[in-house]
Write an enzyme that holds these catalytic residues in place. Structure first.
Site, PDB file in Angstrom:
ATOM      1  N   GLU A   5     -29.500  10.747   6.570  1.00 31.95           N
ATOM      2  CA  GLU A   5     -30.110  10.276   7.838  1.00 31.95           C
ATOM      3  C   GLU A   5     -30.917  11.429   8.446  1.00 31.95           C
ATOM      4  O   GLU A   5     -30.392  12.524   8.636  1.00 31.95           O
ATOM      5  CB  GLU A   5     -29.010   9.807   8.797  1.00 31.95           C
ATOM      6  CG  GLU A   5     -29.486   9.494  10.212  1.00 31.95           C
ATOM      7  CD  GLU A   5     -30.575   8.433  10.285  1.00 31.95           C
ATOM      8  OE1 GLU A   5     -30.333   7.286   9.900  1.00 31.95           O
ATOM      9  OE2 GLU A   5     -31.708   8.767  10.728  1.00 31.95           O
ATOM     10  N   GLY A  11     -29.210   4.679  13.813  1.00 29.84           N
ATOM     11  CA  GLY A  11     -30.491   3.990  13.660  1.00 29.84           C
ATOM     12  C   GLY A  11     -31.077   3.472  14.965  1.00 29.84           C
ATOM     13  O   GLY A  11     -30.669   3.886  16.061  1.00 29.84           O
ATOM     14  N   CYS A  13     -30.906   0.429  16.283  1.00 29.89           N
ATOM     15  CA  CYS A  13     -29.985  -0.403  17.069  1.00 29.89           C
ATOM     16  C   CYS A  13     -29.240   0.434  18.094  1.00 29.89           C
ATOM     17  O   CYS A  13     -29.236   0.125  19.281  1.00 29.89           O
ATOM     18  CB  CYS A  13     -28.996  -1.109  16.147  1.00 29.89           C
ATOM     19  SG  CYS A  13     -27.625  -1.864  17.034  1.00 29.89           S
ATOM     20  N   GLY A  86     -34.593  11.607   3.146  1.00 29.82           N
ATOM     21  CA  GLY A  86     -34.274  11.296   1.749  1.00 29.82           C
ATOM     22  C   GLY A  86     -35.460  10.683   1.030  1.00 29.82           C
ATOM     23  O   GLY A  86     -36.138   9.806   1.569  1.00 29.82           O
ATOM     24  N   HIS A 411     -11.783 -25.092  30.572  1.00 30.92           N
ATOM     25  CA  HIS A 411     -12.508 -25.440  31.778  1.00 30.92           C
ATOM     26  C   HIS A 411     -12.028 -24.569  32.919  1.00 30.92           C
ATOM     27  O   HIS A 411     -10.821 -24.332  33.033  1.00 30.92           O
ATOM     28  CB  HIS A 411     -12.268 -26.923  32.122  1.00 30.92           C
ATOM     29  CG  HIS A 411     -12.845 -27.322  33.449  1.00 30.92           C
ATOM     30  ND1 HIS A 411     -14.182 -27.628  33.593  1.00 30.92           N
ATOM     31  CD2 HIS A 411     -12.290 -27.429  34.686  1.00 30.92           C
ATOM     32  CE1 HIS A 411     -14.421 -27.924  34.865  1.00 30.92           C
ATOM     33  NE2 HIS A 411     -13.292 -27.812  35.548  1.00 30.92           N
TER      34      HIS A 411
END
Ligand code: NAD
Length: 436
Positions: A5, A11, A13, A86, A411
């Site tokens: 990385e 990343g 996100c 990479g 409910h």
């Protein structure tokens, strides 16, 4: 097992997408809610003040904690982390170059490419991070502008339009297609457009930005409808480009699609059998959660399994105000292939929506008249991104509208609107006035 990385773990996100934007949206939504306090019987002695830098700091704290968490998960699962860029330098080799230029060559039986995507750069709107921004820049704004022009009313454009307007920024959105959220069901788009109007967002659909020129306090944009928009800053939210530069795809002969994304089969294999690609870089669906599914398919196959990806019943979840979520077919698509029957339930007919003072929106269910199968469910309204999963399970498992509607829902909950809309497909909702 090794992960290479070049940036922080997590990343887009975690660092620049889902999590930071949702942290800020939570702040904006709370600010809006506090302003409604009087209606809930809460009187404030002074109006609430939006402290953008404090909101940003909260967002950074959340992101930093989660990024650290990934590092710890790597350790506990025995994953080696190689910081650096990479490049696939052979069908079984990745060369990592770290920030000091040091090279490490890793050998691997299988390689998974998960390099993602980045905001697209259009020459007509040169992003400079000052006046013309992409969503990465928005997350790091030093202060909120008075006004913002957003180009593109897709997911990012609409999420940021709602968030910024809730934070009192004057927002104008320009979308070249006929509707906001043009990828969603047309009724959803129309409801969203109404909600944007309620938030005082100026919206120009079927319109292009012809030019942007520096103005006195920001920019001046000329639109194709002959109107001019002045704004302090511009957000360009017109889609994503795929991160394949420098990956070595050509050298090892990995095939790409015409748009630059990586070609794979349903098993996530590229044309080189032991090299897989997952997530945005495949250019199919650009979502963090389908990327995770892609990843598990790739790993299963790399370990000798025979698995194909299955996106049936994957919901779309959009964090606008109110939220939007959908699963399955849109009405136009369903009507082409099936004889359909539609049920709707407006949230204003629901007790819990009144209790929360969130009565905008509706649930729309599209059923197959012959088989009664649930073909599509489209929700605009509070908690849509949470409640859609009941419907997603129905689409994924091929349930009928009757089966979906026969579940006894708790409910009072917002999810009841799904049960009611399912009843309305057969005109059996007792909480709607009888239709003639
Ligand atoms: P998008 O494809 O969702 O929307 C881009 C919009 O810009 C489209 O509606 C398009 O018609 C419009 N457009 C393109 N060129 C234009 C122009 N010159 N003038 C005016 N309008 C123009 O892309 P995005 O909003 O940038 O989002 C990128 C990706 O990130 C998407 O695939 C999205 O699914 C994903 N994303 C998902 C979420 C979520 O799931 N909640 C949140 C953010 C981003």
């Amino acid at each position: 097992m090794a992960v290479v990385e070049v940036d922080k773990l997590g990343g887009v996100c975690l660092n620049r997408g889902c999590i930071p934007s949702k942290a800020l949206i939570a702040s904006a939504a709370l600010y809006r809610k506090i302003k409604e306090g009087t209606g809930f019987g809460i009187n404030l002695s002074t109006p609430p003040v939006c402290d953008w830098l404090a909101m940003r700091a909260r967002k950074d704290k959340i992101v930093d904690g989660l990024v650290r968490g990934i590092g710890q998960l790597f350790k506990s699962h025995g994953v080696d982390h190689y910081p650096g860029f990479g490049r696939i330098s052979g069908t079984n080799q990745v060369t990592v170059v770290d920030e000091n230029g040091n090279e490490t060559k890793l050998q691997a039986d299988n390689i998974i490419i998960a390099t993602g995507s980045r905001a697209i750069n259009i020459p007509a709107f040169p992003v400079d991070g000052k006046r013309i921004l992409n969503s990465d820049h928005l997350l790091e704004l030093e202060n909120l502008p008075r006004s913002m022009l957003i180009i593109g009313a897709g997911v990012i454009g609409c999420e940021w339009a709602c968030m910024l307007s809730m934070l009192d920024v004057e927002v104008t959105v320009v979308e070249m297609l006929d509707h906001a959220l043009p990828m969603e069901d047309e009724d959803t788009s129309k409801l969203m457009e109404r909600e944007l109007k309620k938030l005082k967002v100026g919206l120009h659909t079927g319109t292009k930005v012809e030019s942007i020129t520096p103005g006195e306090e920001g920019i001046s944009a000329k639109l194709s409808n002959d109107k001019t928009v002045e704004a302090n800053q511009v957000l360009v939210a017109v889609g994503r480009a795929f991160n394949t530069d420098g990956l070595g795809l050509e050298e090892v002969g990995i095939e790409s699609n015409d748009n630059g994304s990586i070609k794979t089969g349903l098993d996530m294999r590229t044309n080189i059998g032991n090299i897989f690609a997952i997530g945005d870089v495949r250019g199919q669906i650009l979502l963090a959660y389908t990327a995770v599914h892609d990843g598990s398919v790739a790993v299963d196959n790399a370990l000798g399994g025979k698995v194909e990806r299955n996106y049936l019943g994957v919901p779309s979840v959009i964090f606008t105000h109110p939220e939007v979520a959908s699963v399955g077919m849109r009405e136009a698509e369903a009507a082409e292939k099936h004889e359909i029957s539609i049920g709707r339930f407006p949230l204003r007919a629901l007790g819990k929506a009144h209790a929360e003072n969130e009565i905008s929106g509706e649930v729309k269910i599209i059923g197959d008249k012959k088989t009664d199968k649930v073909l599509g469910v489209h929700i605009v309204g509070a908690h849509a991104t949470e409640i859609i999963h009941t419907a997603a399970l129905a689409v994924n498992r091929g349930l009928t509208v009757t089966e979906l509607g026969s579940l006894v829902f708790g409910h009072p909950v917002i999810s009841e609107s799904i049960m009611e809309a399912a009843h309305d497909v057969h005109r059996m909702s007792v909480h709607l006035a009888r239709k003639k």
